[in-house]
Write a protein that holds these residues in place. Structure first.
Motif, PDB file in Angstrom:
ATOM      1  N   ASP A 133       0.837  -1.203   0.000  1.00  0.00           N
ATOM      2  CA  ASP A 133       0.000   0.000   0.000  1.00  0.00           C
ATOM      3  C   ASP A 133       0.870   1.250   0.000  1.00  0.00           C
ATOM      4  O   ASP A 133       0.597   2.214  -0.738  1.00  0.00           O
ATOM      5  CB  ASP A 133      -0.915   0.010   1.234  1.00  0.00           C
ATOM      6  CG  ASP A 133      -1.856  -1.174   1.271  1.00  0.00           C
ATOM      7  OD1 ASP A 133      -2.036  -1.815   0.215  1.00  0.00           O
ATOM      8  OD2 ASP A 133      -2.397  -1.469   2.344  1.00  0.00           O
ATOM      9  N   TRP A 137       1.261   3.893  -3.052  1.00  0.00           N
ATOM     10  CA  TRP A 137       0.876   5.286  -2.832  1.00  0.00           C
ATOM     11  C   TRP A 137       2.035   6.226  -3.170  1.00  0.00           C
ATOM     12  O   TRP A 137       1.822   7.303  -3.727  1.00  0.00           O
ATOM     13  CB  TRP A 137       0.416   5.516  -1.396  1.00  0.00           C
ATOM     14  CG  TRP A 137      -0.216   6.870  -1.251  1.00  0.00           C
ATOM     15  CD1 TRP A 137       0.401   8.039  -0.949  1.00  0.00           C
ATOM     16  CD2 TRP A 137      -1.592   7.190  -1.475  1.00  0.00           C
ATOM     17  NE1 TRP A 137      -0.494   9.082  -0.953  1.00  0.00           N
ATOM     18  CE2 TRP A 137      -1.722   8.588  -1.272  1.00  0.00           C
ATOM     19  CE3 TRP A 137      -2.724   6.447  -1.798  1.00  0.00           C
ATOM     20  CZ2 TRP A 137      -2.953   9.251  -1.403  1.00  0.00           C
ATOM     21  CZ3 TRP A 137      -3.940   7.096  -1.922  1.00  0.00           C
ATOM     22  CH2 TRP A 137      -4.044   8.489  -1.721  1.00  0.00           C
ATOM     23  N   ARG A 186      -3.557   8.445   7.334  1.00  0.00           N
ATOM     24  CA  ARG A 186      -4.973   8.578   7.671  1.00  0.00           C
ATOM     25  C   ARG A 186      -5.729   9.452   6.685  1.00  0.00           C
ATOM     26  O   ARG A 186      -6.955   9.381   6.580  1.00  0.00           O
ATOM     27  CB  ARG A 186      -5.121   9.151   9.085  1.00  0.00           C
ATOM     28  CG  ARG A 186      -4.675   8.194  10.189  1.00  0.00           C
ATOM     29  CD  ARG A 186      -4.936   8.778  11.559  1.00  0.00           C
ATOM     30  NE  ARG A 186      -4.554   7.853  12.621  1.00  0.00           N
ATOM     31  CZ  ARG A 186      -4.699   8.102  13.912  1.00  0.00           C
ATOM     32  NH1 ARG A 186      -5.219   9.268  14.308  1.00  0.00           N
ATOM     33  NH2 ARG A 186      -4.334   7.205  14.807  1.00  0.00           N
ATOM     34  N   ARG A 188      -5.288   9.333   3.461  1.00  0.00           N
ATOM     35  CA  ARG A 188      -5.316   8.715   2.140  1.00  0.00           C
ATOM     36  C   ARG A 188      -6.720   8.410   1.617  1.00  0.00           C
ATOM     37  O   ARG A 188      -6.981   8.656   0.434  1.00  0.00           O
ATOM     38  CB  ARG A 188      -4.455   7.446   2.136  1.00  0.00           C
ATOM     39  CG  ARG A 188      -2.978   7.745   2.228  1.00  0.00           C
ATOM     40  CD  ARG A 188      -2.139   6.476   2.215  1.00  0.00           C
ATOM     41  NE  ARG A 188      -0.751   6.773   2.593  1.00  0.00           N
ATOM     42  CZ  ARG A 188       0.178   5.855   2.767  1.00  0.00           C
ATOM     43  NH1 ARG A 188      -0.128   4.569   2.582  1.00  0.00           N
ATOM     44  NH2 ARG A 188       1.409   6.205   3.117  1.00  0.00           N
ATOM     45  N   PRO A 189      -7.643   7.870   2.424  1.00  0.00           N
ATOM     46  CA  PRO A 189      -8.978   7.620   1.858  1.00  0.00           C
ATOM     47  C   PRO A 189      -9.632   8.881   1.297  1.00  0.00           C
ATOM     48  O   PRO A 189     -10.245   8.843   0.222  1.00  0.00           O
ATOM     49  CB  PRO A 189      -9.760   7.058   3.052  1.00  0.00           C
ATOM     50  CG  PRO A 189      -8.720   6.477   3.938  1.00  0.00           C
ATOM     51  CD  PRO A 189      -7.531   7.377   3.808  1.00  0.00           C
ATOM     52  N   TRP A 192      -7.609  10.060  -1.777  1.00  0.00           N
ATOM     53  CA  TRP A 192      -7.828   9.125  -2.877  1.00  0.00           C
ATOM     54  C   TRP A 192      -9.150   9.404  -3.581  1.00  0.00           C
ATOM     55  O   TRP A 192      -9.221   9.438  -4.822  1.00  0.00           O
ATOM     56  CB  TRP A 192      -7.798   7.692  -2.360  1.00  0.00           C
ATOM     57  CG  TRP A 192      -7.861   6.663  -3.456  1.00  0.00           C
ATOM     58  CD1 TRP A 192      -6.811   6.087  -4.103  1.00  0.00           C
ATOM     59  CD2 TRP A 192      -9.038   6.097  -4.035  1.00  0.00           C
ATOM     60  NE1 TRP A 192      -7.266   5.199  -5.051  1.00  0.00           N
ATOM     61  CE2 TRP A 192      -8.626   5.187  -5.035  1.00  0.00           C
ATOM     62  CE3 TRP A 192     -10.406   6.271  -3.813  1.00  0.00           C
ATOM     63  CZ2 TRP A 192      -9.527   4.449  -5.803  1.00  0.00           C
ATOM     64  CZ3 TRP A 192     -11.308   5.553  -4.584  1.00  0.00           C
ATOM     65  CH2 TRP A 192     -10.865   4.649  -5.565  1.00  0.00           C
ATOM     66  N   ILE A 193     -10.201   9.608  -2.808  1.00  0.00           N
ATOM     67  CA  ILE A 193     -11.508   9.893  -3.400  1.00  0.00           C
ATOM     68  C   ILE A 193     -11.455  11.189  -4.202  1.00  0.00           C
ATOM     69  O   ILE A 193     -11.899  11.251  -5.358  1.00  0.00           O
ATOM     70  CB  ILE A 193     -12.593   9.978  -2.306  1.00  0.00           C
ATOM     71  CG1 ILE A 193     -12.822   8.587  -1.685  1.00  0.00           C
ATOM     72  CG2 ILE A 193     -13.901  10.525  -2.881  1.00  0.00           C
ATOM     73  CD1 ILE A 193     -13.727   8.612  -0.475  1.00  0.00           C
TER      74      ILE A 193
END
Length: 222
Positions: A133, A137, A186, A188-189, A192-193
């Motif tokens: 991951d 990234w 933390r 990243r979600p 990413w979206i």
């Protein structure tokens, strides 16, 4: 791995990864297919082998060995067709080769692969390593850093960054946020979206540049 540990393991399920592997196989076949008209002689049948190889990869048949061979084709022969080592290969070659390389470190036989068809427990002990991951990234952040620098004129850029100046700057800001998320996992979600939606929106507004489709697979892997 115990059922409890497996239940709390983060990241991909086997079937999700098998779907991704099939998409990567399609991207690999496309890289080889579009370059077949550009070669002749002995390189032609070698590059053509990428098509049945992509089918084997999609099915998950001996996919690590197959991915190694496809990596040689994409990162070697296809890149050479594009002019490597004197000229940087096209983005679809770079992104596809990088994903094939990362795939080599993913455990074999996830659920949905041909080699896992006789397994009694469909899940087995398959878990994608967490360190991948971070590597994925970092690669994604570097790609978008280069593109953001193009928006600011630090590296060569396309004319669309001039005609869509304000959206381009907003997109560049989101791209730079990927670097922040590299050191703050933390975030990243959320990044990413935003990054994925912005990338899809940019493709919709300006058209897909070479490699943009495969870049979405880099997003998915990350």
């Amino acid at each position: 791995m115990t059922d409890s540990a497996r239940a709390h393991a983060p990241g991909w399920t086997g079937i999700q990864y098998s779907v991704f592997r099939a998409a990567l196989a399609f991207a690999t076949a496309h890289v080889c297919w579009v370059r077949l008209p550009l070669v002749e002689g002995p390189p032609w049948p070698l590059l053509a082998l990428g098509l049945p190889g992509a089918i084997a990869l999609a099915l998950g048949w001996r996919d690590r060995a197959v991915a190694t061979a496809l990596l040689v084709l994409v990162g070697g022969l296809a890149a050479f067709v594009d002019g490597a080592p004197l000229v940087l290969p096209a983005s679809d070659v770079l992104f596809t080769a990088s994903l094939l390389f990362l795939h080599l470190f993913v455990p074999i036989t996830p659920f949905g692969s041909w080699d896992a068809r006789d397994r009694i427990d469909p899940r087995g002990d398959w878990v994608r390593p967490g360190w991948l991951d971070h590597v994925a990234w970092a690669w994604l952040a570097l790609i978008h850093l280069e593109r953001a620098l193009g928006t600011f004129g630090i590296v060569p850029r396309g004319p669309e960054t001039e005609t869509l100046a304000l959206p381009a700057l907003a997109f560049a800001g989101i791209q730079l946020a990927a670097l922040v998320a590299l050191v703050l996992p933390r975030l990243r979600p959320f990044v990413w979206i935003a990054l994925t939606l912005a990338h899809v929106g940019w493709i919709t507004a300006t058209g897909a540049a070479p490699g943009d489709g495969v870049l979405l697979l880099v997003h998915a892997f990350a």
